[in-house]
Write an enzyme that holds these catalytic residues in place. Structure first.
Site, PDB file in Angstrom:
ATOM      1  N   ASP A 256       7.457   5.572  -8.091  1.00  0.00           N
ATOM      2  CA  ASP A 256       8.505   5.547  -7.062  1.00  0.00           C
ATOM      3  C   ASP A 256       9.657   4.647  -7.513  1.00  0.00           C
ATOM      4  OD1 ASP A 256       6.981   7.149  -5.391  1.00  0.00           O
ATOM      5  OD2 ASP A 256       6.061   5.446  -4.359  1.00  0.00           O
TER       6      ASP A 256
ATOM      7  N   GLY B 133       3.808   3.327   2.628  1.00  0.00           N
ATOM      8  CA  GLY B 133       5.179   3.562   2.173  1.00  0.00           C
ATOM      9  C   GLY B 133       5.684   2.594   1.114  1.00  0.00           C
TER      10      GLY B 133
ATOM     11  N   SER C 178       0.832  -1.194   0.000  1.00  0.00           N
ATOM     12  CA  SER C 178       0.000   0.000   0.000  1.00  0.00           C
ATOM     13  C   SER C 178       0.867   1.243   0.000  1.00  0.00           C
ATOM     14  CB  SER C 178      -0.973  -0.027   1.185  1.00  0.00           C
ATOM     15  OG  SER C 178      -0.586   0.889   2.161  1.00  0.00           O
ATOM     16  N   LYS C 179       0.470   2.145  -0.859  1.00  0.00           N
ATOM     17  CA  LYS C 179       1.209   3.394  -1.006  1.00  0.00           C
ATOM     18  C   LYS C 179       1.163   4.158   0.328  1.00  0.00           C
ATOM     19  CE  LYS C 179       2.418   7.148  -3.692  1.00  0.00           C
ATOM     20  NZ  LYS C 179       3.849   7.315  -3.743  1.00  0.00           N
ATOM     21  N   ARG C 180       0.027   4.050   0.980  1.00  0.00           N
ATOM     22  CA  ARG C 180      -0.131   4.771   2.241  1.00  0.00           C
ATOM     23  C   ARG C 180       0.866   4.291   3.301  1.00  0.00           C
ATOM     24  NH1 ARG C 180      -5.379   4.015   4.777  1.00  0.00           N
ATOM     25  NH2 ARG C 180      -5.805   2.952   2.826  1.00  0.00           N
TER      26      ARG C 180
END
Ligand code: GLU
Length: 496
Positions: free
Chosen positions: A272, A266, A262-264
């Protein structure tokens, strides 16, 4: 209400038939997470492998989540990855528009059609969203389920706000997924979900059924988080009398055994990874194998170009179990791809990273690039590896001590002092003359090459681990700068 049946007929007639048609249907979130990229890739591969059409559809009905520039991120990523689309908002096509908010008028018509067919109903109840989400109200007892035509008409003409809900029948629903097989659920576990919101926009669950049908999608490829909604989709398809597409639900990409990426939290998105110095083809290759494996003769093959994947990709190779994203494995793929690049192409991708730390325009990045190519896992390692070309680090003389080269500070001082005039006298300053000068000097003085080359390297680089050795570094730095650095080395060694 009289429905315009000619409209529906016309829409049916527009649907392309007789071809595999798949779609990637991202919501514009502003980034492409790894799971989404994998969905896009598998979806694209299924279309291309079968000579079918690949469609890009933007699912932007969740107005609360709109992010500026997010659609551009989607176009950019797809183009960079070579996942070309045949139809989409930018290129058009026979079943457009391809942006859901531009299709808004359509969904209400289909919601009304469904009401007419008895599979949906107007709901005038005021329910808080939280109440809606908690799902703990009894839909079967919803009075709106059984309103008469007259009552509905009265409410509508009074301008009462409403949603349109799916009317889940009693019984069981079975659906088939290519990866997960047959799944049967009791209908009482399904809620009368909202299809059309009070703002006139459809919910995701409704819009995707209508769009997948009207766009002639034959294979719906998406994340397995949508599996639990599939029975409701089937009920919608059945109520409309539409063919159910082939479902291909893919298990999630995980960070570890317990957690989804999950991007949230990290975990890196596609952007990225690129910013961290991974190459697009390496990322695509690795992502392809996250949940799909080749079979037969190619079962052991790891490196696949997009063309090769197009040849060999099959739905049967998609795995039911979640895949764990392993950055070390991606490093390995990236190193393989970096090494396989043509040197000019490698220089092109490496140059901006070299220039992050080598600002001196006199230093030729094309001379540095070949020294790096075989030594990297990611491009992001470059700036730290080449910083000494710009500025000699302030190093300690202990670096001159090296067991393997049999050097220490005394021997280094002696050799550098004696060798400096030889270099000063060297006219032609290139790789061959430098190399010849060093090996000749070592031979004449009965030294092992390393006994001379180690101190020269330390003096010109100021660090022990460098791309290239004494010869390459002197060549790249040029005569003046190399001599200046060797003099600094002699001074450091003398004043220790
Ligand atoms: N808009 C959905 C998402 O981004 C797409 C799901 C689907 O492919 O049906 O997750």
């Amino acid at each position: 209400m009289a429905l315009d049946m000619a409209f529906f007929e016309d829409m049916e007639n527009r649907i392309p038939k007789g071809k595999v048609r798949t779609r990637f249907a991202p919501s514009p979130t502003g980034y492409m997470h790894v799971g989404n990229l994998r969905t896009a890739l598998y979806t694209w591969l299924i279309a291309r492998h079968n000579g079918g059409d690949f469609i890009l559809r933007i699912e932007d009905t969740d107005q609360g989540r709109l992010v500026e520039g997010a659609v551009d991120v989607i176009y950019k990523t797809m183009a960079e990855c070579g996942l070309t689309h045949d139809e989409g908002p930018d290129v058009g096509g026979p079943v457009g528009p391809y942006i859901q908010t531009e299709r808004r008028g359509l969904y209400s018509k289909y919601a009304e059609l469904l009401v007419e067919k008895g599979a949906a109903y107007y709901c005038f109840c005021e329910k808080a969203e939280s109440e809606e989400e908690s799902g703990d109200f009894n839909h079967a007892a919803d009075p709106c389920r059984n309103l008469s035509q007259e009552e509905i008409a009265v409410n509508l003409s009074a301008g009462k706000s409403y949603v349109i809900r799916q009317k889940i029948p009693t019984g069981q629903t079975t659906f088939h997924d290519v990866i997960f097989g047959d799944i049967t659920v009791e209908n009482e576990t399904l809620d009368d979900q909202v299809l059309l919101k009070s703002d006139g926009l459809p919910t995701y669950n409704f819009a995707n059924v209508v769009d997948d049908h009207l766009m002639g999608i034959t294979h719906v490829v998406r994340g397995s988080e949508y599996l639990s909604s599939a029975p409701k989709y089937n009920l919608l398809y059945e109520a409309f009398g539409w063919n159910i597409p082939t479902y291909v639900h893919c298990s999630p990409v995980m960070r570890d055994a317990q957690n989804k990426m999950s991007k949230r939290h990290g975990d890196p998105s596609y952007e990225d990874l690129i910013a961290k110095g991974y190459l697009t083809p390496a990322v695509l290759n690795y992502v392809a194998l996250l949940g799909w494996s080749p079979k037969g003769e190619i079962a052991e093959q790891e490196i696949f170009s997009l063309d090769e994947l197009t040849q060999v990709f099959d739905i049967a190779g998609i795995s039911k179990s979640p895949a764990i994203f392993d950055i070390a494995k991606l490093d390995h793929f990236n190193a393989v791809y970096l090494r396989a690049m043509e040197s000019a192409a490698f220089h092109k991708v490496a140059e901006p990273y070299i220039r992050q730390s080598v600002k001196n325009p006199k230093i030729d990045t094309a001379m540095i690039a070949p020294l790096l190519q075989a030594r990297l896992e990611t491009l992001a390692e470059i700036p730290e590896k080449v910083d000494f070309f710009d500025t000699l680090p302030d190093y300690g003389t202990d670096l001159y001590i090296n067991k393997k080269s049999k050097t220490d500070e005394d021997s280094s001082l002696e050799i550098l002092t004696a060798y400096l005039p030889v270099l000063e006298a060297l006219d032609a300053w290139n790789h061959d003359t430098l190399y010849q000068s060093m090996v000749d000097y070592a031979a004449e003085h009965e030294l092992k090459n390393a006994k001379l080359m180690w101190p020269v390297r330390i003096a010109v680089a100021g660090k022990t681990v460098t791309p290239g050795g004494a010869v390459e570094i002197c060549h790249i730095l040029g005569k003046d700068e190399s001599l200046r650095r060797i003099r600094i080395g002699i001074e450091k060694l003398s004043n220790r």
